[in-house]
Design a protein around this motif. Structure first.
Motif: not given
Ligand code: ZN
Length: 613
Positions: A349-374
């Protein structure tokens, strides 16, 4: 001399300011000559350091107006008053500005080594710093220029390093793979509070996961498959589990069973129960993707599930996904995964949906949650101390509500990721054994790329610190902690005055770090100001073309008029519009004072009055 008919601030302000400066009027000295007699009190304030890369905006003019008014009032009362100026290297902000400069020259960061870039940005900022100083002077800020602190000064770097080392030795610093909000365009991670969220239309895809044959007769379970709902089909190429809410009666009998992943051969995963699931989202069953979702990461830790990295730092599918999808950019992968699911008969099934997308505040690229050594700081011990101090009333907040807000933030604060993957900033003073990725050592000699210890070679961490880690030490470094005379005399600062938007990033962190290093709160009072909005109440922004340049106003009306006009009718922590009428009224008031002086001059002349007469 005969005073001119009308006050022309432009003719006098610069001269008056240099007269004050030359005569040491901004030095923290006792002032019995004010006529008040002087007090034994001290008053100290360190201005929030503006970004060294940009012109001062009207918001900073408000900062100066508020702080300078308080400082001058204290000084006139006879208090020994210290007002310290500074500038912020503003790691990421500056980096973005400089990347634009490079782009203008047809270059990018990939054309230079890290060291070259660092030097270039340094020169770029040096040029702007002088600009910033003259702008502060034009605003009339009565700061002690000899005490100017730049956030890359040696003393800031060494205090930051000492603090990092102390935390490391005390087990408060750890190296961990964690989900980082990652901008694949800028190649850097962000703190949660640096990410912007936008509402967006998307789809909710329903995907079938077949129950593993032989894992209990499917007839007795009454179902052959479990259907999950997702907005991110591209992450469905390597799940760690499916999960349901433990109280969800629809699925309780399936917990502990296994399902096959549609596009990933021979990779059965368990169905687990966790309270994190929202029963009314989609079908009530969701996938657990610990490598790409911070909440799932926590779920996986609770249930001891593996975290699989599916997407790379370049925003492409990793080698951990099945071959046909490897190397595809995320958006393309989504399309082909959906096609493959459709073809295999898994897409229900495919339904329309509205959600909140996290974006880079400078360039608007959607934020990719990634695993990083930090590098992370364990925040709980620091936050507990801060909460205790705030509850005990060690700091007064204006408005009071900001204190409760800070406490609530501290109660839920997550561990702080202090690594940033950019060249501009304070390098992390840590080196890793080239033969053993788990063997890290502290060394503040960051001018070296590699160091030798015995027969082992260690490479420097290429990352820099989050700007807020160093500026979290602001009350300490401006007072020359730990041994400086100012520190002994003026710590804690009397007042911290700043904008509400950095209450968590900055104010809360200064409190935690101040308490950690000195056992004392770093300031006694906090005053929070709101934004200066456009006249119609909209936020000022370049794209709306409604930005007011404070220096045009100073040019026209004088800095006193600008300052008084900005202060009139302003309440703490409230965003209020800019009103030209108030600036004009303040200009008229200044003119009135001028006329009074002129009247007196007309009556008694301008010969100095001999007090002895
Ligand atoms: Zn970005």
């Amino acid at each position: 001399m005969r005073l001119a008919k009308a006050y022309e601030p432009k003719k006098y302000e610069t001269d008056i300011y240099s007269l004050w400066e030359k005569n040491g009027a901004f030095k923290p000295t006792m002032r019995p000559s004010t006529g008040v007699g002087g007090t034994k009190r001290t008053f100290s304030l360190a201005a929030p350091p503006p970004n060294a890369n940009a012109n001062l905006h009207i918001g900073y003019a408000l900062t100066v107006a508020i702080e300078d008014a308080i400082v001058r009032y204290r000084r006139m009362k006879g208090d020994k008053t210290l007002f310290i100026p500074g500038a912020d290297h503003a790691g990421f902000e500056t980096w973005v500005v400089y990347e634009k400069e490079l782009a203008k020259k047809g270059k990018s960061r990939f054309d230079y080594s890290r060291e070259e870039l660092y030097r270039q940005v340094w020169d770029f900022v040096e040029k702007n710093k002088h600009n910033l100083e003259s702008q502060m002077r034009a605003m009339g800020a009565s700061v002690d220029w000899e005490r100017f602190v730049y956030t890359l000064d040696n003393r800031v770097v060494s205090t930051t390093y000492d603090s990092f080392q102390k935390m490391w030795e005390e087990g408060l610093i750890y190296r961990g793979k964690r989900i980082v909000n990652y901008c694949t365009f800028h190649g850097t991670g962000f703190a949660d509070i640096e990410v912007v969220h936008e509402r967006e239309k998307t789809k909710l895809w329903h995907i079938a996961y077949p129950l593993v044959e032989g894992d209990g007769p499917s007839t007795s379970l009454g179902v052959k498959e479990v259907i999950i709902a997702t907005t991110r089909p591209e992450t469905k190429l390597g799940q760690s589990a499916l999960m349901v809410h433990p109280k969800d009666k629809r699925y309780q009998h399936l917990v502990g069973k296994k399902v096959n992943q549609p596009l990933v051969p021979d990779s059965p995963i368990p169905i687990i129960a966790d309270e994190y699931v929202e029963m009314d989202f989609g079908t009530g069953v969701v996938t657990v993707t610990p490598g790409h979702d911070p909440n799932d990461f926590e779920v996986a830790q609770r249930h001891k599930l593996p975290a699989i990295e599916l997407i790379t730092t370049e925003g492409k599918m990793s080698d951990n996904v099945p071959p046909p999808f490897r190397g595809l950019p995320v958006q393309k992968a989504r399309t082909s995964i959906l096609a493959a699911l459709e073809e295999g008969g898994y897409l229900r099934e495919v339904k329309d949906y509205v959600h909140s997308v996290a974006k880079c505040y400078r360039c608007g690229t959607p934020i990719e949650p990634l695993l990083r050594e930090q590098w992370f700081i364990s925040m709980q011990p620091l936050a507990d101390k801060a909460i205790k101090a705030l509850r005990a009333g060690k700091i007064n907040f204006l408005p009071e509500s900001k204190k409760d807000q800070t406490i609530r933030y501290l109660q839920e604060v997550k561990d702080w990721n202090i690594s940033r993957q950019i060249a501009w900033g304070i390098p992390v003073p840590a080196f890793v054994n080239v033969d053993d990725g788990g063997d890290w050592i502290f060394n503040s000699d960051v001018s070296q790329e590699a160091i030798k210890v015995g027969d082992k070679t260690y490479h420097r961490d290429p990352d820099v610190f989050d700007t807020w880690f160093s500026s979290g030490h602001w009350p300490l470094v401006t007072l020359d902690f730990p041994k400086g005379e100012d520190f002994k005399q003026f710590y804690p600062l009397s007042l911290m005055e700043t904008g509400g938007e950095i209450l968590y990033q900055w104010v809360a962190r200064m409190i935690m770090l101040g308490l950690y290093l000195t056992n004392k709160v770093p300031f006694s009072d906090v005053y929070i100001h709101g934004y200066v909005l456009a006249q119609d109440g909209a936020k000022m922004s370049k794209s709306l073309g409604n930005v007011i340049d404070p220096f045009e106003l100073i040019e026209r009306y004088g800095s006193d008029a600008l300052r008084a006009g900005l202060l009139t009718g302003r309440r703490p922590a409230v965003n209020q519009g800019y009103h030209p009428a108030k600036i004009k009224a303040a200009r008229n008031f200044a003119n009135k004072l001028w006329n009074i002086a002129r009247y007196i001059e007309g009556k008694i002349g301008d010969e100095p009055i001999n007090r002895g007469d």
